[in-house]
Scaffold this motif. Structure first.
Motif, PDB file in Angstrom:
ATOM      1  N   TYR A  54       0.769  -1.101   0.066  1.00  0.00           N
ATOM      2  CA  TYR A  54       0.171  -0.012  -0.013  1.00  0.00           C
ATOM      3  C   TYR A  54       1.041   1.140  -0.081  1.00  0.00           C
ATOM      4  O   TYR A  54       0.518   2.250  -0.821  1.00  0.00           O
ATOM      5  CB  TYR A  54      -1.026   0.205   1.226  1.00  0.00           C
ATOM      6  N   GLN A  55       1.875   1.200   0.727  1.00  0.00           N
ATOM      7  CA  GLN A  55       2.921   2.332   0.608  1.00  0.00           C
ATOM      8  C   GLN A  55       3.654   2.638  -0.587  1.00  0.00           C
ATOM      9  O   GLN A  55       3.611   3.735  -1.082  1.00  0.00           O
ATOM     10  CB  GLN A  55       4.048   2.030   1.686  1.00  0.00           C
ATOM     11  N   ALA A  56       3.755   1.514  -1.494  1.00  0.00           N
ATOM     12  CA  ALA A  56       4.303   1.632  -2.626  1.00  0.00           C
ATOM     13  C   ALA A  56       3.511   2.170  -3.807  1.00  0.00           C
ATOM     14  O   ALA A  56       3.630   2.671  -4.752  1.00  0.00           O
ATOM     15  CB  ALA A  56       4.967   0.279  -3.108  1.00  0.00           C
ATOM     16  N   VAL A  57       2.065   1.489  -3.844  1.00  0.00           N
ATOM     17  CA  VAL A  57       1.347   1.741  -4.996  1.00  0.00           C
ATOM     18  C   VAL A  57       0.668   3.037  -4.959  1.00  0.00           C
ATOM     19  O   VAL A  57       0.277   3.617  -6.235  1.00  0.00           O
ATOM     20  CB  VAL A  57       0.205   0.797  -5.218  1.00  0.00           C
ATOM     21  N   GLY A  58       0.481   3.849  -4.046  1.00  0.00           N
ATOM     22  CA  GLY A  58       0.024   5.183  -3.954  1.00  0.00           C
ATOM     23  C   GLY A  58      -1.669   5.171  -4.045  1.00  0.00           C
ATOM     24  O   GLY A  58      -2.039   4.089  -3.770  1.00  0.00           O
ATOM     25  N   SER A  59      -2.490   6.217  -4.567  1.00  0.00           N
ATOM     26  CA  SER A  59      -3.709   6.177  -4.225  1.00  0.00           C
ATOM     27  C   SER A  59      -4.455   5.096  -5.388  1.00  0.00           C
ATOM     28  O   SER A  59      -3.857   4.921  -6.046  1.00  0.00           O
ATOM     29  CB  SER A  59      -4.364   7.569  -4.106  1.00  0.00           C
ATOM     30  N   PHE A  60      -5.622   4.736  -4.818  1.00  0.00           N
ATOM     31  CA  PHE A  60      -6.488   3.826  -5.852  1.00  0.00           C
ATOM     32  C   PHE A  60      -7.876   3.858  -5.441  1.00  0.00           C
ATOM     33  O   PHE A  60      -8.291   4.405  -4.268  1.00  0.00           O
ATOM     34  CB  PHE A  60      -5.937   2.333  -5.599  1.00  0.00           C
ATOM     35  N   ASP A  61      -8.824   3.280  -6.402  1.00  0.00           N
ATOM     36  CA  ASP A  61     -10.262   3.526  -6.018  1.00  0.00           C
ATOM     37  C   ASP A  61     -10.945   2.010  -5.680  1.00  0.00           C
ATOM     38  O   ASP A  61     -12.072   2.200  -5.071  1.00  0.00           O
ATOM     39  CB  ASP A  61     -10.926   3.759  -7.488  1.00  0.00           C
ATOM     40  N   ALA A  62      -9.948   1.071  -6.010  1.00  0.00           N
ATOM     41  CA  ALA A  62     -10.552  -0.286  -5.721  1.00  0.00           C
ATOM     42  C   ALA A  62      -9.532  -1.371  -5.571  1.00  0.00           C
ATOM     43  O   ALA A  62      -8.520  -1.101  -6.013  1.00  0.00           O
ATOM     44  CB  ALA A  62     -11.583  -0.794  -6.833  1.00  0.00           C
ATOM     45  N   VAL A  63      -9.752  -2.241  -4.383  1.00  0.00           N
ATOM     46  CA  VAL A  63      -9.066  -3.517  -4.352  1.00  0.00           C
ATOM     47  C   VAL A  63      -9.748  -4.863  -4.959  1.00  0.00           C
ATOM     48  O   VAL A  63     -11.010  -4.781  -4.343  1.00  0.00           O
ATOM     49  CB  VAL A  63      -8.540  -3.736  -2.939  1.00  0.00           C
ATOM     50  N   ILE A  64      -9.122  -5.436  -5.841  1.00  0.00           N
ATOM     51  CA  ILE A  64      -9.795  -6.753  -6.108  1.00  0.00           C
ATOM     52  C   ILE A  64      -8.760  -7.932  -5.535  1.00  0.00           C
ATOM     53  O   ILE A  64      -7.670  -7.652  -5.996  1.00  0.00           O
ATOM     54  CB  ILE A  64     -10.298  -6.865  -7.617  1.00  0.00           C
ATOM     55  N   ALA A  65      -9.269  -8.637  -4.756  1.00  0.00           N
ATOM     56  CA  ALA A  65      -8.401  -9.764  -4.519  1.00  0.00           C
ATOM     57  C   ALA A  65      -8.803 -11.390  -5.123  1.00  0.00           C
ATOM     58  O   ALA A  65     -10.096 -11.847  -4.776  1.00  0.00           O
ATOM     59  CB  ALA A  65      -8.285  -9.787  -2.842  1.00  0.00           C
TER      60      ALA A  65
END
Ligand SMILES: NC(=O)c1ccc[n+]([C@@H]2O[C@H](COP(=O)([O-])OP(=O)(O)OC[C@H]3O[C@@H](n4cnc5c(N)ncnc54)[C@H](OP(=O)(O)O)[C@@H]3O)[C@@H](O)[C@H]2O)c1
Length: 200
Positions: A50-61
């Protein structure tokens, strides 16, 4: 939307990426492949992601493993591993991710039909899948800032059965399973368990 997709390099994950097409920016995350790597069994590894990827709108696992085995043969380690990986791995993606996800964003996790339609040799897997669905129903009530959470329950995937040397016609093609993930991401449901067979 910017979608962080954990498990994007797997059988279901590749089909989900295909179904999302060019409508979204997908950040592909795997364990050994993809744009970023994470081990969901490690909360530290998830935090680093999470620290590496920056901001986002959704997580799909579409990641997480749990062990097959007869109840008499499943070891302590089989249960420990199943709980740490598929169950707590996905739950920690949510627990750590709520601090980073944009307002109105969504999490879509993966359980499996064995959670509600068990078969012999699936005690650990059924436990994990049912627990994930319980977690999602309850967590949906607490999601902050208009964020949502759902879980997709795939049946056996045809490509997986084929790879195991079993009859693929007893499973559902990954491309059809993927439609449930698209519905969770692009729809408005919160706290839903998507039976992938309904969207096929
Ligand atoms: N396939 C089925 O028939 C089926 C049916 C019902 C439910 N499910 C569930 O659907 C999910 C995906 O299944 P699948 O068949 O698509 O799996 P898969 O083909 O084995 O792919 C697994 C994916 O997860 C990643 N991954 C593996 N270990 C990880 C870890 N410790 N941390 C983070 N990522 C990890 C892999 O990354 P790398 O490629 O980098 O290793 C890959 O992207 C699983 O939870 C499974 O239980 C599958």
């Amino acid at each position: 939307m910017r979608v962080l997709h954990v498990g994007a390099t797997g059988v279901i994950g590749k089909a989900v990426a295909e179904a999302l097409g060019s409508r979204h920016e997908v950040v592909r995350v795997g364990n050994t492949r993809g744009d970023y790597q994470v081990d969901i069994a490690s909360k530290d590894s998830i935090e680093r992601l999470y620290q590496a990827v920056g901001s986002f709108d959704a997580v799909i696992a579409t990641a997480g493993s749990a062990r097959f085995g007869d109840i008499g043969k499943l070891s302590d380690d089989d249960f420990r591993s199943s709980l740490a990986n598929k169950l707590m791995g996905q739950i920690n993606l949510v627990r750590c991710g709520v601090a980073h996800i944009r307002d109105g964003g969504s999490f879509t996790l993966t359980s499996g039909l064995f959670g509600r339609e068990p078969a012999s040799g699936t005690a650990a897997l059924s436990l994990v899948n049912a627990a994930l669905e319980g977690f999602v129903r309850a967590a949906a009530l607490d999601m902050p800032r208009g964020t949502r959470i759902n879980v997709v329950a795939p049946p056996w995937v045809a490509e997986t059965l084929a790879a195991m040397g079993r009859d693929p016609s007893r499973g559902m093609p990954a491309a059809r399973v993927a439609l449930a993930y698209v519905q969770s991401l692009e729809g408005t449901r919160n706290g839903a368990v998507f039976d992938a067979r309904v969207f096929a």
